[in-house]
Design a protein around this motif. Structure first.
Motif, short mmCIF file in Angstrom:
data_model
loop_
_atom_site.label_atom_id
_atom_site.label_comp_id
_atom_site.label_asym_id
_atom_site.label_seq_id
_atom_site.Cartn_x
_atom_site.Cartn_y
_atom_site.Cartn_z
N ASP A 14 -9.68 4.57 7.49
CA ASP A 14 -9.63 5.29 8.76
C ASP A 14 -8.94 4.44 9.82
OD1 ASP A 14 -10.05 7.26 10.65
OD2 ASP A 14 -12.17 6.77 10.96
N ALA A 15 -9.27 3.14 9.85
CA ALA A 15 -8.64 2.24 10.82
C ALA A 15 -7.13 2.17 10.61
CB ALA A 15 -9.25 0.85 10.72
N PHE A 16 -6.69 2.13 9.36
CA PHE A 16 -5.26 2.08 9.08
C PHE A 16 -4.58 3.39 9.48
CE2 PHE A 16 -1.53 2.49 6.29
CZ PHE A 16 -0.85 1.33 6.66
N ALA A 17 -5.24 4.50 9.16
CA ALA A 17 -4.68 5.80 9.51
C ALA A 17 -4.52 5.98 11.01
CB ALA A 17 -5.55 6.92 8.94
N ARG A 18 -5.36 5.34 11.79
CA ARG A 18 -5.30 5.41 13.25
C ARG A 18 -4.40 4.34 13.85
NH1 ARG A 18 -9.77 8.35 15.65
NH2 ARG A 18 -11.11 9.23 14.04
N GLY A 19 -3.74 3.56 12.99
CA GLY A 19 -2.82 2.55 13.48
C GLY A 19 -3.48 1.29 14.00
N GLN A 20 -4.71 1.01 13.57
CA GLN A 20 -5.42 -0.16 14.08
C GLN A 20 -5.21 -1.41 13.24
OE1 GLN A 20 -9.52 1.42 14.22
NE2 GLN A 20 -9.35 1.49 16.46
N LEU A 21 -4.68 -1.29 12.03
CA LEU A 21 -4.54 -2.44 11.14
C LEU A 21 -3.08 -2.81 10.93
CD1 LEU A 21 -7.16 -1.69 8.32
CD2 LEU A 21 -7.44 -3.09 10.36
N ARG A 22 -2.85 -4.10 10.74
CA ARG A 22 -1.50 -4.60 10.49
C ARG A 22 -1.08 -4.38 9.05
NH1 ARG A 22 -1.68 -10.72 12.07
NH2 ARG A 22 0.49 -10.58 11.37
N SER A 23 -1.98 -4.64 8.11
CA SER A 23 -1.62 -4.63 6.69
C SER A 23 -2.06 -3.34 6.01
CB SER A 23 -2.27 -5.81 5.97
OG SER A 23 -2.07 -5.73 4.57
N PRO A 24 -1.20 -2.80 5.14
CA PRO A 24 -1.62 -1.63 4.37
C PRO A 24 -2.43 -2.00 3.14
CG PRO A 24 0.65 -2.18 3.84
CD PRO A 24 0.21 -3.14 4.91
N ASP A 25 -2.53 -3.30 2.83
CA ASP A 25 -3.27 -3.75 1.66
C ASP A 25 -4.76 -3.81 2.00
OD1 ASP A 25 -4.28 -4.89 -0.64
OD2 ASP A 25 -2.65 -6.35 -0.84
N LEU A 26 -5.39 -2.65 1.98
CA LEU A 26 -6.76 -2.55 2.45
C LEU A 26 -7.75 -3.27 1.54
CD1 LEU A 26 -6.79 1.16 3.66
CD2 LEU A 26 -6.13 -0.93 4.89
N LYS A 27 -7.46 -3.33 0.24
CA LYS A 27 -8.35 -4.03 -0.67
C LYS A 27 -8.43 -5.51 -0.33
CE LYS A 27 -10.48 -2.83 -3.48
NZ LYS A 27 -11.93 -2.51 -3.51
N ARG A 28 -7.30 -6.11 -0.02
CA ARG A 28 -7.33 -7.53 0.34
C ARG A 28 -8.03 -7.75 1.67
NH1 ARG A 28 -1.60 -10.38 -1.53
NH2 ARG A 28 -1.85 -9.95 -3.77
N VAL A 29 -7.83 -6.85 2.59
CA VAL A 29 -8.54 -6.96 3.87
C VAL A 29 -10.05 -6.89 3.64
CG1 VAL A 29 -8.96 -5.86 6.10
CG2 VAL A 29 -6.63 -6.04 5.22
N GLN A 30 -10.45 -5.96 2.78
CA GLN A 30 -11.87 -5.79 2.48
C GLN A 30 -12.45 -7.04 1.82
OE1 GLN A 30 -12.79 -2.82 -0.45
NE2 GLN A 30 -14.82 -2.45 0.39
N VAL A 31 -11.75 -7.58 0.82
CA VAL A 31 -12.23 -8.76 0.11
C VAL A 31 -12.27 -9.97 1.05
CG1 VAL A 31 -11.72 -10.39 -1.75
CG2 VAL A 31 -11.52 -7.94 -2.15
N ALA A 32 -11.24 -10.10 1.89
CA ALA A 32 -11.22 -11.21 2.85
C ALA A 32 -12.39 -11.14 3.82
CB ALA A 32 -9.89 -11.22 3.61
N GLY A 33 -12.70 -9.93 4.29
CA GLY A 33 -13.83 -9.76 5.19
C GLY A 33 -15.14 -10.11 4.52
N ARG A 90 -3.63 -4.54 14.42
CA ARG A 90 -2.23 -4.35 14.85
C ARG A 90 -2.14 -4.57 16.35
NH1 ARG A 90 0.78 0.89 12.86
NH2 ARG A 90 1.11 -0.48 11.07
N ARG A 91 -1.19 -5.38 16.75
CA ARG A 91 -1.03 -5.67 18.17
C ARG A 91 -0.36 -4.50 18.86
NH1 ARG A 91 -0.27 -10.28 15.31
NH2 ARG A 91 -1.46 -12.12 15.95
N PRO A 92 -0.75 -4.25 20.11
CA PRO A 92 -0.14 -3.14 20.86
C PRO A 92 1.38 -3.33 20.95
CG PRO A 92 -2.07 -3.96 22.00
CD PRO A 92 -1.81 -4.92 20.88
N GLY A 93 2.10 -2.26 20.74
CA GLY A 93 3.54 -2.31 20.87
C GLY A 93 4.29 -2.65 19.61
N THR A 94 3.56 -3.01 18.50
CA THR A 94 4.23 -3.32 17.25
C THR A 94 4.34 -2.09 16.40
OG1 THR A 94 2.16 -3.94 16.20
CG2 THR A 94 3.40 -5.69 17.29
N ALA A 95 5.36 -2.06 15.58
CA ALA A 95 5.58 -0.87 14.74
C ALA A 95 4.65 -0.88 13.56
CB ALA A 95 7.01 -0.87 14.27
#
Length: 228
Positions: A161-180, A223-228
């Motif tokens: 949901d966070a990625f879909a709303r543009g809140q995350l930098r990386s699309p690799d959600l599994k790695r983000v989850q494991v890192a967290g 994701r930082r404001p203003g970044t694509a």
């Protein structure tokens, strides 16, 4: 710099043991619940190694043989203890998430992590039981396994949901989850294994430090404001 390996004798820090009180006579009610509560108290005082069916019976004020119709072995009792500890852990997370709006999934992810850390540091012996998995029968702990699966699914959904709303930098959600997971689990283990003093973390500052490193992690994946 990596910390030195923990000594083999390292154990979770316990709450100061209270003076032993005489067992209260058990009359009526839920003996199974009373025994689990007694075992949880033993865990708090002396860790998982302090738990026995006989001692739980003594704390409950029943005969040594009374518990065995509910818990035929120490492993059976510890499995019930693990499931109760997991239930309390889940309640902490649910309470934290209830205060965060659904429309901000990254804030919900942070709240989840902070609830995890706070519970683990306030209940180190209980966290040791459910995280190490050495003290109970996983095949019999069906509620615990189901709850773990639900929590993993919850984090997956929240990150998606966070990625879909543009809140995350990386699309690799599994790695983000494991890192967290690695970050919160690792910090909680540092507490259990007594590493904080060598890293200059005072006991009074442990929860503030946990929140600070969690915020560093969130800043790194956001994701930082203003970044694509």
């Amino acid at each position: 710099m990596r910390s030195s390996p923990k000594p083999a004798s390292a154990k979770p820090r316990r709450r100061p043991a209270q003076s032993a009180l005489p067992p209260k006579p058990y009359h009526h009610g839920d003996l199974k619940r009373v025994l689990v509560d007694a075992a949880l108290q033993l865990v708090e005082e002396g860790g998982a190694e302090a738990v026995s069916v006989r001692e739980a019976a003594r704390r409950a004020g029943v005969s040594p043989g009374a518990p065995f119709r509910h818990f035929p072995s120490r492993v059976a009792l510890m499995t019930a203890v693990a499931e109760e500890a997991q239930r309390r852990f889940r309640a902490e997370i649910d309470a934290a998430l209830s205060e965060v709006p659904d429309g901000d999934p990254l804030a919900r992810f942070r709240s989840f992590g902070l609830a995890y850390l706070r519970w683990a540091m306030r209940n180190p012996a209980h966290f040791e039981i459910i995280s190490s998995g050495r003290y109970f029968d996983h095949d019999q702990a069906t509620e615990l396994s189901r709850d773990n699966s639900e929590l993993i699914g919850m984090t997956e959904h929240t990150l998606a949901d966070a990625f879909a709303r543009g809140q995350l930098r990386s699309p690799d959600l599994k790695r983000v989850q494991v890192a967290g997971r690695a970050m919160v689990y690792g910090f909680a283990r540092m507490n259990i294994d007594g590493h904080f003093p060598r890293w200059g973390i005072a006991e009074a500052d442990a929860e503030r430090t946990a929140e600070a490193i969690l915020d560093l992690f969130i800043e790194g994946i956001a994701r930082r404001p203003g970044t694509a």
